[in-house]
Design a protein around this motif. Structure first.
Motif, PDB file in Angstrom:
ATOM      1  N   GLY A   1       0.786  -1.217   0.000  1.00  0.00           N
ATOM      2  CA  GLY A   1       0.000   0.000   0.000  1.00  0.00           C
ATOM      3  C   GLY A   1       0.821   1.272   0.000  1.00  0.00           C
ATOM      4  O   GLY A   1       0.284   2.368   0.150  1.00  0.00           O
ATOM      5  N   GLY A   2       2.133   1.186  -0.111  1.00  0.00           N
ATOM      6  CA  GLY A   2       2.968   2.384  -0.092  1.00  0.00           C
ATOM      7  C   GLY A   2       4.250   2.145   0.659  1.00  0.00           C
ATOM      8  O   GLY A   2       5.013   1.234   0.349  1.00  0.00           O
ATOM      9  N   GLN A   3       4.461   2.965   1.691  1.00  0.00           N
ATOM     10  CA  GLN A   3       5.696   2.901   2.444  1.00  0.00           C
ATOM     11  C   GLN A   3       5.393   2.989   3.937  1.00  0.00           C
ATOM     12  O   GLN A   3       4.503   3.728   4.356  1.00  0.00           O
ATOM     13  CB  GLN A   3       6.607   4.056   2.024  1.00  0.00           C
ATOM     14  CG  GLN A   3       8.010   3.944   2.484  1.00  0.00           C
ATOM     15  CD  GLN A   3       8.874   5.052   1.898  1.00  0.00           C
ATOM     16  OE1 GLN A   3       8.372   6.123   1.564  1.00  0.00           O
ATOM     17  NE2 GLN A   3      10.160   4.800   1.789  1.00  0.00           N
ATOM     18  N   SER A   4       6.147   2.231   4.730  1.00  0.00           N
ATOM     19  CA  SER A   4       5.985   2.232   6.180  1.00  0.00           C
ATOM     20  C   SER A   4       7.323   2.594   6.807  1.00  0.00           C
ATOM     21  O   SER A   4       8.339   1.976   6.506  1.00  0.00           O
ATOM     22  CB  SER A   4       5.540   0.835   6.644  1.00  0.00           C
ATOM     23  OG  SER A   4       5.559   0.761   8.031  1.00  0.00           O
ATOM     24  N   CYS A   5       7.311   3.597   7.685  1.00  0.00           N
ATOM     25  CA  CYS A   5       8.539   4.044   8.329  1.00  0.00           C
ATOM     26  C   CYS A   5       8.413   3.902   9.845  1.00  0.00           C
ATOM     27  O   CYS A   5       7.353   4.171  10.417  1.00  0.00           O
ATOM     28  CB  CYS A   5       8.830   5.504   7.984  1.00  0.00           C
ATOM     29  SG  CYS A   5       9.174   5.782   6.239  1.00  0.00           S
TER      30      CYS A   5
END
Length: 129
Positions: free
Chosen positions: A90-94
């Motif tokens: 779903g995108g990026q996780s930080c």
């Protein structure tokens, strides 16, 4: 007839059982606000059983078991220190991660200390037989 080799293998089995008890206790203390109480009770019950049935020198395995959650924390923070980002579907996780070195060093110290204490106690016990 029980051979020396069989007896030594059994002693290492007791050491591994105490290692699991120490890990369960340390994890219970770390998770005290959720499932920690259950893990601490489980560790105490297992410790009472092992004290009654087990090899006395193997209690040092409990000290080595305290290192297991520290090794897990070092593994979880292996990308740190700082902000670490991962790509997801779903995108990026930080996430912010700590440096893993203190967790790894503390875990290694506890693990080696427990291992050495077990070896010293076992050697002393064999010397008196």
């Amino acid at each position: 007839m029980v051979t020396v080799r069989d007896r030594r293998g059994a002693e290492w089995g007791w050491f591994l059982a105490w290692l699991a008890v120490g890990g369960c206790l340390a994890l219970g203390l770390a998770a005290l606000l959720s499932v920690g109480v259950v893990l601490i009770v489980l560790a105490v019950v297992a410790a009472v059983f092992l004290l009654r049935k087990g090899h006395r020198a193997a209690v040092a395995g409990g000290l080595a078991g305290l290192a297991l959650p520290l090794f897990h924390l070092a593994y979880l923070n292996r990308g740190g220190p700082g902000t670490v980002c991962h790509s997801t579907a779903g995108g990026q996780s930080c996430t912010d991660e700590y440096t893993p070195v203190p967790f790894l060093a503390g875990g290694a110290l506890l693990f080696v200390a427990g291992f050495l204490v077990f070896l010293l106690l076992d050697r002393r016990r064999r010397g008196t037989e």
